[in-house]
Design a protein around this motif. Sequence first.
Motif, short mmCIF file in Angstrom:
data_model
loop_
_atom_site.label_atom_id
_atom_site.label_comp_id
_atom_site.label_asym_id
_atom_site.label_seq_id
_atom_site.Cartn_x
_atom_site.Cartn_y
_atom_site.Cartn_z
N ARG A 1 24.08 7.70 -19.80
CA ARG A 1 24.52 6.89 -21.04
C ARG A 1 23.97 5.43 -20.91
O ARG A 1 23.48 5.00 -21.90
CB ARG A 1 26.04 7.15 -21.09
CG ARG A 1 26.66 6.42 -22.25
CD ARG A 1 28.03 6.88 -22.47
NE ARG A 1 28.57 6.38 -23.87
CZ ARG A 1 29.52 6.81 -24.55
NH1 ARG A 1 30.00 8.24 -24.15
NH2 ARG A 1 29.96 6.38 -25.38
N PRO A 2 24.24 4.76 -19.70
CA PRO A 2 23.72 3.48 -19.84
C PRO A 2 22.24 3.31 -19.79
O PRO A 2 21.58 2.40 -20.39
CB PRO A 2 24.20 2.93 -18.19
CG PRO A 2 24.57 4.02 -17.58
CD PRO A 2 25.08 5.20 -18.50
N LEU A 3 21.39 4.44 -19.29
CA LEU A 3 20.00 4.43 -19.25
C LEU A 3 19.54 4.52 -20.73
O LEU A 3 18.61 3.88 -21.12
CB LEU A 3 19.41 5.67 -18.59
CG LEU A 3 19.27 5.33 -17.05
CD1 LEU A 3 18.71 6.73 -16.40
CD2 LEU A 3 18.26 4.12 -16.81
N LEU A 4 20.25 5.29 -21.53
CA LEU A 4 19.98 5.53 -23.05
C LEU A 4 20.11 4.30 -23.73
O LEU A 4 19.39 3.75 -24.51
CB LEU A 4 20.80 6.73 -23.65
CG LEU A 4 20.33 8.00 -23.36
CD1 LEU A 4 21.57 9.09 -23.52
CD2 LEU A 4 18.95 8.35 -23.85
N TRP A 5 21.28 3.60 -23.49
CA TRP A 5 21.36 2.06 -23.80
C TRP A 5 20.47 1.14 -23.54
O TRP A 5 19.95 0.60 -24.28
CB TRP A 5 22.88 1.83 -23.58
CG TRP A 5 23.96 2.15 -24.57
CD1 TRP A 5 25.12 3.11 -24.28
CD2 TRP A 5 24.11 1.67 -25.86
NE1 TRP A 5 25.48 3.23 -25.46
CE2 TRP A 5 25.38 2.30 -26.32
CE3 TRP A 5 23.37 0.85 -26.86
CZ2 TRP A 5 25.68 2.16 -27.48
CZ3 TRP A 5 23.79 0.74 -27.98
CH2 TRP A 5 24.90 1.22 -28.57
N SER A 6 20.11 1.31 -22.25
CA SER A 6 18.79 0.34 -21.58
C SER A 6 17.41 0.78 -22.66
O SER A 6 16.79 -0.17 -22.80
CB SER A 6 18.53 0.56 -20.15
OG SER A 6 19.73 0.25 -19.46
N ALA A 7 17.29 1.96 -23.00
CA ALA A 7 16.00 2.22 -23.50
C ALA A 7 15.97 1.75 -24.94
O ALA A 7 14.77 1.28 -25.39
CB ALA A 7 15.85 3.91 -23.69
N VAL A 8 17.19 1.32 -25.69
CA VAL A 8 16.96 1.09 -26.86
C VAL A 8 17.24 -0.67 -26.86
O VAL A 8 16.83 -1.24 -27.63
CB VAL A 8 17.92 1.55 -27.92
CG1 VAL A 8 17.56 2.90 -28.05
CG2 VAL A 8 19.49 1.38 -27.23
N VAL A 9 17.80 -1.16 -25.96
CA VAL A 9 17.99 -2.53 -25.76
C VAL A 9 17.20 -3.33 -25.13
O VAL A 9 16.89 -4.42 -25.45
CB VAL A 9 19.66 -2.76 -25.14
CG1 VAL A 9 20.03 -4.14 -24.90
CG2 VAL A 9 20.71 -2.13 -26.20
N LEU A 10 16.60 -2.97 -23.94
CA LEU A 10 15.76 -3.49 -23.11
C LEU A 10 14.39 -4.17 -23.59
O LEU A 10 14.05 -5.12 -23.59
CB LEU A 10 15.26 -2.90 -21.74
CG LEU A 10 16.36 -2.73 -20.75
CD1 LEU A 10 15.91 -1.97 -19.46
CD2 LEU A 10 16.95 -4.12 -20.38
N PRO A 11 13.75 -3.28 -24.90
CA PRO A 11 13.03 -3.91 -25.57
C PRO A 11 12.91 -5.18 -26.18
O PRO A 11 12.16 -5.88 -26.34
CB PRO A 11 12.36 -2.58 -26.38
CG PRO A 11 12.74 -1.47 -25.88
CD PRO A 11 14.08 -1.77 -25.02
#
Length: 321
Positions: free
Chosen positions: A50-60
Amino acid sequence: MILGQAALWLNLLTIAALCLFVGVLAVSAVCLVVSRFPSFSMRLSTGARRPLLWSAVVLPWLAAGSAATLLVFPDALGERTASLAHWHHIYAFNIYSWHGLSALGFLALTGVMLARSCVRAYRHLAQLQLLLQVCEHETDDTSIIHSPRAQAFTSGLLRPQVFFTSGLRDGVSDDEFAVVRMHEEAHVRRLDPLQKLLFALLAGFFPGSQRNYLNRQMMLCMEQCADEQVCRSGWSETFVAQTLVKVTRLSNGMPAAKASSALCCHFAADQLNARIHYLLADDKGRSFSPLLVGILFIFLSGCCLFSVDALHHAIETLFSH
């Protein structure tokens, strides 16, 4: 030609747009590889995915902002690094150039994405208000819909509500109904419909297949997290899985959800096989260190920082010929 501080801000916007393009491209490439190996994501626990998926869309976005700021203020990079990553004529901006087209295109795309999300939220809340007028209120946040179909779902953004049909309540035992109720209450506590809306907004900047992959993975994670919450309350994984199968059989399949109603969290509508497999698995997958998110952020920022200058020169060369 725009000069001075206004040109500085417009160049910052152009650089951020290019950096976001690079960041989204890099994350999309990783998603494309991972989607080819479904078992890879199952090696991680839901608490890690779950945090990895959020990271995928927020980090860019975070990486684009950081890289754009460093390119606008190159003194922070040092002389050697600044020679590799820089932006020409930072205090001059021609709106009738590809710089202007990039900035306007980015603003237009962001505006369209925000407008679509607002429309989805408005339709979702309008449907919720209609539903609340025709159902029986059991508690402040739980309502019963008089329908022979067996369904349970959570709807609403800031104050989500749990809905059950009378067909579901009459078709399952008291223990099974308690499992369904606890599952939906887990969605309420996490504000999952609102999280779905925000995640879909950020995932909307990705290419179609990667956008669908990210949204489906997040929907699966939300359902698995709610299943896990029920198990932590004392119910066995086997009983939760049996209840899931029974409710799915009673519901006899559901029609494809429209965009607005897709913000609801349905008990038995999403990726049944993956949820049962995860519930019954002895190994729930690995957790991950928050340090990994920091490493991903630094990697993405570096990609944005050092690729934008090359991208800038490539586009300039293309237009000069």
